[in-house]
Motif scaffolding. Sequence first.
Motif, PDB file in Angstrom:
ATOM      1  N   SER A 121       9.802  -3.029  -6.721  1.00  0.00           N
ATOM      2  CA  SER A 121      10.014  -2.078  -7.808  1.00  0.00           C
ATOM      3  C   SER A 121       9.359  -2.580  -9.089  1.00  0.00           C
ATOM      4  CB  SER A 121      11.514  -1.873  -8.053  1.00  0.00           C
ATOM      5  OG  SER A 121      11.731  -1.121  -9.233  1.00  0.00           O
ATOM      6  N   SER A 179       8.224   5.357  -7.364  1.00  0.00           N
ATOM      7  CA  SER A 179       7.511   4.344  -8.147  1.00  0.00           C
ATOM      8  C   SER A 179       7.444   3.011  -7.406  1.00  0.00           C
ATOM      9  CB  SER A 179       8.219   4.136  -9.487  1.00  0.00           C
ATOM     10  OG  SER A 179       9.542   3.680  -9.284  1.00  0.00           O
ATOM     11  N   ASN A 180       8.128   2.909  -6.266  1.00  0.00           N
ATOM     12  CA  ASN A 180       8.156   1.652  -5.522  1.00  0.00           C
ATOM     13  C   ASN A 180       6.950   1.513  -4.596  1.00  0.00           C
ATOM     14  OD1 ASN A 180      10.557   1.199  -6.768  1.00  0.00           O
ATOM     15  ND2 ASN A 180      11.814   1.252  -4.941  1.00  0.00           N
ATOM     16  N   LEU A 181       6.595   0.250  -4.343  1.00  0.00           N
ATOM     17  CA  LEU A 181       5.541  -0.080  -3.387  1.00  0.00           C
ATOM     18  C   LEU A 181       6.185  -0.693  -2.152  1.00  0.00           C
ATOM     19  CD1 LEU A 181       3.037  -1.751  -5.877  1.00  0.00           C
ATOM     20  CD2 LEU A 181       2.873   0.541  -4.935  1.00  0.00           C
ATOM     21  N   SER A 238      10.304  -3.557  -0.105  1.00  0.00           N
ATOM     22  CA  SER A 238      10.076  -2.731  -1.296  1.00  0.00           C
ATOM     23  C   SER A 238       9.923  -3.593  -2.542  1.00  0.00           C
ATOM     24  CB  SER A 238      11.263  -1.774  -1.478  1.00  0.00           C
ATOM     25  OG  SER A 238      11.217  -1.154  -2.739  1.00  0.00           O
ATOM     26  N   THR A 274       0.809  -1.221   0.000  1.00  0.00           N
ATOM     27  CA  THR A 274       0.000   0.000   0.000  1.00  0.00           C
ATOM     28  C   THR A 274       0.839   1.265   0.000  1.00  0.00           C
ATOM     29  OG1 THR A 274      -0.133  -0.117   2.419  1.00  0.00           O
ATOM     30  CG2 THR A 274      -1.946  -1.083   1.173  1.00  0.00           C
ATOM     31  N   LYS A 275       1.900   1.275   0.773  1.00  0.00           N
ATOM     32  CA  LYS A 275       2.700   2.483   0.911  1.00  0.00           C
ATOM     33  C   LYS A 275       3.598   2.681  -0.296  1.00  0.00           C
ATOM     34  CE  LYS A 275       5.972   4.727   4.062  1.00  0.00           C
ATOM     35  NZ  LYS A 275       6.750   4.568   5.304  1.00  0.00           N
ATOM     36  N   LYS A 276       3.562   3.877  -0.895  1.00  0.00           N
ATOM     37  CA  LYS A 276       4.370   4.158  -2.072  1.00  0.00           C
ATOM     38  C   LYS A 276       5.533   5.085  -1.734  1.00  0.00           C
ATOM     39  CE  LYS A 276       0.854   3.520  -5.655  1.00  0.00           C
ATOM     40  NZ  LYS A 276       0.210   4.103  -6.838  1.00  0.00           N
ATOM     41  N   SER A 277       6.646   4.862  -2.376  1.00  0.00           N
ATOM     42  CA  SER A 277       7.802   5.745  -2.271  1.00  0.00           C
ATOM     43  C   SER A 277       8.366   5.885  -3.677  1.00  0.00           C
ATOM     44  CB  SER A 277       8.853   5.172  -1.318  1.00  0.00           C
ATOM     45  OG  SER A 277       9.998   5.992  -1.296  1.00  0.00           O
TER      46      SER A 277
END
Length: 610
Positions: free
Chosen positions: A77, A58-60, A75, A53-56
Amino acid sequence: MDVAFSPFGGNGTERAGFDAKGGVKVAFSEAFLQELAERNDIVDVVGSYVRLTKKSGSNLFGLCPFHSEKTPSFSVSPDKQIYHCFGCGKGGSVIGFIMEIENLSFPEAVEFLANRAGMKLPEQDDGGASRKRERLLALNRDAARFFHEQLRTPGGQIARDYLAKRQLNGRTVTNFGLGFAPDTWDSLTRAMKAKGYSELELFDAGLVRRGKTSGVYDTFRGRLMFPVIDVRGNVIGFSGRILGDGEPKYMNSPETPVFSKSHNLFALNLAKKSKSGYIILSEGNIDVASLHQAGFDSAVASLGTSLTPEQARLLSRYTNEIVIAYDNDGAGQKAAQRAIGILEKLDLRVRVLRMEGAKDPDEYIKTFGADAFRNLLEASENHIEYRLQSVQNQYDLAVDEQKVAFLKEAAGVIAQLPGSVEREVYAMRIASKTGVPDAVVLDEVARQRKRKLSQARRSQEREQLRPARNLQTAVRGVRYENPRSAAAEEGVVRLLYLDPSLFQGRDLPKAGQFSSPELRHLYTVLLERCGTGGPVSIAALGDVLTPEETSLLTSVIQKPEVLANGAQALDDYIKIIRAESCIDRDAPDLLAFANQLKEQKGYGGKDGTE
């Protein structure tokens, strides 16, 4: 008895790769592995096991399924089609993820993903590894059928009497494939040899033991047998309950190539189909069978051990809610507390049953009926209430000194809760129970939480003040003897993976100048692939790298690198590698010496010197 059996084996022809333990080699072409990864998007595959759920960027991100954590550090990618955990260091392609999460070997993971994508496997020769696994699974299946048939023989009367005493009916016996191991030395051995299995295969499956002088004898004798079936329908091992006097009460199969009791749960193959929305975690196989018979089809049990982190992560793949229904004795309560600590780290909702008037679920259902047990389930406490009640049971609140001790210990439990609303609700509940003003309890909770956070922060700061340790990789089993050189070696490997064109026409370092054997191997493999024009991706490299090397490569390429300055960065990395390779390794380690001096002077310690 109808025991499902679906052996997993791999096929391929071109290159040697490693299984889940970095051992047996198997063969698949680079092109096939690349296509396999392209047709199994890593976000879709990982998302079926981990809540992303958490995005950073383009990574989840999500909670790592391979180690316990409360803050997401796992993470995925979509661009690079890789996963990486910044906590435990594990990482790789979609193939590596399936190997880890499903506890499969390399060829089994490839077949798993090929079936998922509707791809046909190429033929392969893996040196007999898949054949051996198939034989062991087939042997376990035939042994389960043998035990089940023995239950109907005159010799099986003792087991039938026991089942009747425990009120388990024929349908339950069939559903679980229950059986009987004759109280003889070699009944199973002779039956399996007649089917063509060898003594070595029986030994490898844990079904026989070596004699003191020669020969073998049956492992399970005079026991009620419970086949252990994994979530794919394979009979992987057995659990046997003694029917007379003697120890141990329960005996499980030893660790084998197809069975690990810490990674499996009894009856999860049945419970995963339940529509109840939760899984009931009980202590014994009989409890599980009784619960299923009474209509509670989501019950499972660990295999002769306390709940392990691996079993907890396995449970988290099938449910968001666990109900702990352990025995109502001191040992059961301690086991429940341990299980709570493991399960809550996986962001699972945990409830605990309190059974009054019965020692376990089986006895409760027999005494009060299935409806009463269903009511008990609906009224079960969440794990916070259970822990607070367990603390309260240790104190007499009518005695002031004990009331104070209870408040302090309860405040410590509440202080660990992540949500401020949760902390306030439970603090007020404790205040009401003890007749103490809400503000007093809230202040104590805040004080203990502040202390815990301060301790955690100081610990983190101490770690950050250790430069040599910070340069170490998080990948388990890999340690850098020369962290400065290894950092440069990582840079070379990273640039070689991301932009091989930088290496054309350059005077490159020799592999022997690399201080880390793992990075040396990555460097050699990548140079070879770039030289032959082969595909350079984590998936395509999975056939020549161990899981540890794959995790290391994933960790390396995840680190930031400005490719616009790649040429200069590469030159700098090469200079460091060459300079470090010429250093006398018998000379003092100045970095370690500096750290030692800092610690002796209380660097970052209580006196605050920096």
